[in-house]
Scaffold this motif. Structure first.
Motif, PDB file in Angstrom:
ATOM      1  N   UNK A 223      69.965  55.809  33.533  1.00 51.42           N
ATOM      2  CA  UNK A 223      70.368  57.199  33.785  1.00 51.42           C
ATOM      3  C   UNK A 223      71.884  57.250  33.691  1.00 51.42           C
ATOM      4  N   UNK A 224      72.410  58.163  32.894  1.00 50.10           N
ATOM      5  CA  UNK A 224      73.864  58.281  32.728  1.00 50.10           C
ATOM      6  C   UNK A 224      74.278  59.748  32.720  1.00 50.10           C
ATOM      7  N   UNK A 225      75.545  59.977  33.020  1.00 51.38           N
ATOM      8  CA  UNK A 225      76.078  61.334  33.033  1.00 51.38           C
ATOM      9  C   UNK A 225      77.374  61.389  32.232  1.00 51.38           C
ATOM     10  N   UNK A 226      77.719  62.595  31.816  1.00 53.45           N
ATOM     11  CA  UNK A 226      79.025  62.844  31.227  1.00 53.45           C
ATOM     12  C   UNK A 226      79.514  64.199  31.698  1.00 53.45           C
ATOM     13  N   UNK A 227      80.828  64.387  31.682  1.00 58.02           N
ATOM     14  CA  UNK A 227      81.454  65.558  32.291  1.00 58.02           C
ATOM     15  C   UNK A 227      82.013  66.482  31.223  1.00 58.02           C
ATOM     16  N   UNK A 228      81.318  67.556  30.972  1.00 54.14           N
ATOM     17  CA  UNK A 228      81.737  68.578  30.013  1.00 54.14           C
ATOM     18  C   UNK A 228      82.547  69.641  30.739  1.00 54.14           C
ATOM     19  N   UNK A 229      83.590  70.118  30.104  1.00 57.41           N
ATOM     20  CA  UNK A 229      84.425  71.119  30.760  1.00 57.41           C
ATOM     21  C   UNK A 229      84.507  72.396  29.942  1.00 57.41           C
ATOM     22  N   UNK A 230      84.450  73.532  30.661  1.00 59.07           N
ATOM     23  CA  UNK A 230      84.693  74.815  30.027  1.00 59.07           C
ATOM     24  C   UNK A 230      83.501  75.440  29.354  1.00 59.07           C
ATOM     25  N   UNK A 231      82.276  75.150  29.836  1.00 62.35           N
ATOM     26  CA  UNK A 231      81.097  75.709  29.178  1.00 62.35           C
ATOM     27  C   UNK A 231      80.159  76.486  30.112  1.00 62.35           C
ATOM     28  N   UNK A 232      80.566  77.380  30.975  1.00 64.32           N
ATOM     29  CA  UNK A 232      81.939  77.851  31.126  1.00 64.32           C
ATOM     30  C   UNK A 232      82.726  77.097  32.201  1.00 64.32           C
ATOM     31  N   UNK A 233      82.050  76.275  32.996  1.00 63.30           N
ATOM     32  CA  UNK A 233      82.722  75.580  34.088  1.00 63.30           C
ATOM     33  C   UNK A 233      82.635  74.076  33.860  1.00 63.30           C
ATOM     34  N   UNK A 234      82.880  73.311  34.900  1.00 67.28           N
ATOM     35  CA  UNK A 234      82.702  71.867  34.862  1.00 67.28           C
ATOM     36  C   UNK A 234      81.206  71.590  34.920  1.00 67.28           C
TER      37      UNK A 234
ATOM     38  N   UNK B 256      81.182  67.009  19.614  1.00 65.91           N
ATOM     39  CA  UNK B 256      81.734  68.211  20.237  1.00 65.91           C
ATOM     40  C   UNK B 256      81.914  68.017  21.730  1.00 65.91           C
ATOM     41  N   UNK B 257      80.946  67.386  22.372  1.00 71.35           N
ATOM     42  CA  UNK B 257      81.076  67.102  23.808  1.00 71.35           C
ATOM     43  C   UNK B 257      82.308  66.245  24.052  1.00 71.35           C
ATOM     44  N   UNK B 258      82.522  65.241  23.203  1.00 70.30           N
ATOM     45  CA  UNK B 258      83.674  64.356  23.359  1.00 70.30           C
ATOM     46  C   UNK B 258      84.994  65.117  23.268  1.00 70.30           C
ATOM     47  N   UNK B 259      85.007  66.217  22.537  1.00 72.35           N
ATOM     48  CA  UNK B 259      86.223  67.031  22.418  1.00 72.35           C
ATOM     49  C   UNK B 259      86.490  67.878  23.660  1.00 72.35           C
ATOM     50  N   UNK B 260      85.477  68.018  24.512  1.00 70.97           N
ATOM     51  CA  UNK B 260      85.609  68.912  25.668  1.00 70.97           C
ATOM     52  C   UNK B 260      85.275  68.194  26.973  1.00 70.97           C
ATOM     53  N   UNK B 261      85.588  66.918  27.041  1.00 69.41           N
ATOM     54  CA  UNK B 261      85.374  66.180  28.270  1.00 69.41           C
ATOM     55  C   UNK B 261      86.355  66.643  29.346  1.00 69.41           C
ATOM     56  N   UNK B 262      85.925  66.561  30.584  1.00 65.04           N
ATOM     57  CA  UNK B 262      86.783  66.898  31.711  1.00 65.04           C
ATOM     58  C   UNK B 262      87.991  65.963  31.734  1.00 65.04           C
ATOM     59  N   UNK B 263      89.128  66.506  32.084  1.00 65.30           N
ATOM     60  CA  UNK B 263      90.370  65.711  32.004  1.00 65.30           C
ATOM     61  C   UNK B 263      90.346  64.470  32.887  1.00 65.30           C
ATOM     62  N   UNK B 264      89.544  64.467  33.942  1.00 64.22           N
ATOM     63  CA  UNK B 264      89.480  63.302  34.835  1.00 64.22           C
ATOM     64  C   UNK B 264      88.280  62.408  34.537  1.00 64.22           C
TER      65      UNK B 264
ATOM     66  N   UNK C 242      85.444  59.303  29.606  1.00 65.61           N
ATOM     67  CA  UNK C 242      84.512  58.386  28.946  1.00 65.61           C
ATOM     68  C   UNK C 242      83.181  59.093  28.746  1.00 65.61           C
ATOM     69  N   UNK C 243      82.631  58.982  27.533  1.00 68.72           N
ATOM     70  CA  UNK C 243      81.375  59.628  27.186  1.00 68.72           C
ATOM     71  C   UNK C 243      80.205  58.730  27.583  1.00 68.72           C
ATOM     72  N   UNK C 244      79.369  59.202  28.493  1.00 62.66           N
ATOM     73  CA  UNK C 244      78.193  58.476  28.981  1.00 62.66           C
ATOM     74  C   UNK C 244      78.531  57.062  29.485  1.00 62.66           C
TER      75      UNK C 244
END
Length: 457
Positions: free
Chosen positions: A28-39, A427-435, A438-440
């Motif tokens: 199980x893994x997570x990634x942090x997308x930002x601005x879609x519309x929130x974190x 596309x997700x990699x372009x919009x990762x949360x600043x903190x 790392x993708x997945x």
């Protein structure tokens, strides 16, 4: 995206072994997308047969709420959705704390659908409709008038949306002298520590502000703030609504959200003023758990009262329904506990004669989960959409309709699981949360956590 990358992503949705009974969760893994519309925290559950299930935590949630459950899932068959949900639901709670359980439940359904080659709506009992009406939540940044908001909503109508919502709260009055009555200095604290200031452009939180001496302005429930609307303030807000209606007309439904943390008596006084503007509902006028407050407001005001986006589990809507506190239940699929709890709530709404609209301010993963579930519920007014101004939102997922919206509706897909072929990893990699850049990233540190979770002796 190159062809090999796309094939690799699509393989996450292909059952390589065609043996659902032997399917096992391996990671199980997570990634942090930002601005879609929130974190937005996206989630993947991996299996021994190459299938990957997509889930998501509630907007502005914590990844820990999901990662802490990983050890309870490793080695289990994800098709046993109800069994695994019963195992983990004790670790969920209201609002964002329901995000871990809910996001995992959605990912389990996605895997079950892919394994057995059926869409989520079919696993919930079949569909009642082929398309889902979307209501468009709309913001206008900065200082603005009701006429400005009306034109923003009119644009939504021109884009095909047939159901609208806007914020109408005390934030509109903070710079208007004589509109609010509050303890000295309190309104300055609200302005300084408002969420719009804390959540700056990239969605990160200023921890010093969050833990500052005046952060308690966000922890005081509506009835205890001591904030009152003056008659001038009520006149201002009523005129704002009048201006909106002058632009958009009276034929289209218009819902009101975020009225503000003021006492219930002021909600009643102002609610009476709104009656002549044909409001679809007045949302979250008090913390949801104060059932008697909702009952009092609903009995006094002749317009629909709505709440529920922060309620975990369908059973917790019952007191509000039994006491006539709400006319509209408004759950979020990533807080309530996932698709099956939403389905249960649909049955409760039918029993109590309460309307159902679905809150959704997240990525295409949550959106498609809400679409499938709404299709399987007898009566749903509309599903929320809050990302119409984000040009890349639709591109986050491959395989869904693009554009997703057709004259304010979304077609219910027939594809397995959620109907998403693959996520757009580039596309997700372009919009990762600043903190969280790392993708997945690996979550192996959560593999072996153990506790005696049994709640009885």
């Amino acid at each position: 995206m190159n062809e090999s990358t796309l094939k690799e992503q699509i393989s996450e949705n292909v059952n390589l072994y065609s043996n659902p009974s032997d399917l096992k969760i391996t990671d199980l893994r997570v990634t942090h997308l930002n601005g879609a519309p929130k974190h937005c925290i996206l989630l993947k559950i991996y299996t021994n047969q190459g299938l990957v299930g997509y889930g998501e935590l509630r907007d502005a949630s914590s990844a820990t709420y999901a990662l802490m459950l990983k050890s309870r899932l490793i080695g289990e068959n994800p098709c046993n959705v109800d069994k695994l949900f019963r195992r983990i639901k004790q670790f969920g709670n209201h609002s964002r704390q329901g995000g871990g359980v809910s996001g995992i439940e959605i990912a389990l359904w996605d895997l079950a659908g892919k394994a057995w080659n059926v869409p989520l709506w079919q696993m919930l009992g079949g569909k009642f409709r082929d398309k889902i009406r979307m209501y468009c939540d709309t913001d206008v940044d900065g200082k603005h008038t009701g006429t400005d908001m009306g034109h923003a909503l009119k644009k939504r109508m021109e884009q095909g949306f047939t159901f609208l919502k806007m914020d109408l709260g005390i934030e509109l009055l903070l710079d208007e002298p004589g509109c609010l009555n509050a303890p000295s200095g309190f309104l300055d604290d609200i302005k300084k520590y408002s969420l719009k200031a804390i959540n700056h452009q990239k969605g990160s939180i200023d921890r010093d502000l969050m833990l500052g001496k005046n952060y308690e302005v966000f922890t005081i429930p509506h009835h205890a703030t001591g904030i009152h609307l003056t008659q001038k303030g009520m006149n201002y807000l009523e005129d704002y609504v009048r201006q909106v209606r002058e632009v958009i007309g009276y034929e289209v439904p218009l819902a009101i959200d975020h009225f503000g943390h003021v006492c219930i008596e002021d909600c009643i006084l102002f609610g009476k003023r709104l009656e002549k503007y044909n409001i679809a509902w007045m949302e979250d006028v008090a913390p949801w758990q104060y059932t008697k407050h909702y009952e009092k407001i609903s009995r006094a005001v002749h317009l629909p009262i709505c709440t529920g986006e922060d309620i975990y589990l369908a059973e917790n809507f019952v007191p509000l329904m039994q006491n006539g506190g709400i006319s509209i239940a408004h759950p979020d699929i990533l807080t309530i506990g996932g698709a099956m709890e939403m389905k249960k709530l649909g049955d409760l709404c039918e029993n109590y004669g309460v309307g159902l609209a679905i809150h959704m301010a997240e990525s295409p993963i949550a959106c498609m989960a809400a679409i499938h579930t709404a299709a399987a519920i007898p009566q749903v007014m509309a599903v929320e959409f809050h990302s119409i101004d984000i040009p890349w939102w639709n591109d986050l997922a491959h395989g869904i309709a693009n554009p997703l919206f057709d004259h304010g509706f979304v077609r219910v897909p027939d594809k397995p699981g959620l109907g998403i072929d693959a996520l757009n990893e580039e596309l997700i990699a372009q919009h990762l949360h600043e903190k969280h850049q790392e993708l997945w990233p690996s979550s192996d540190c959560w593999n072996d956590e153990w506790a005696n979770d049994r709640q009885w002796s």
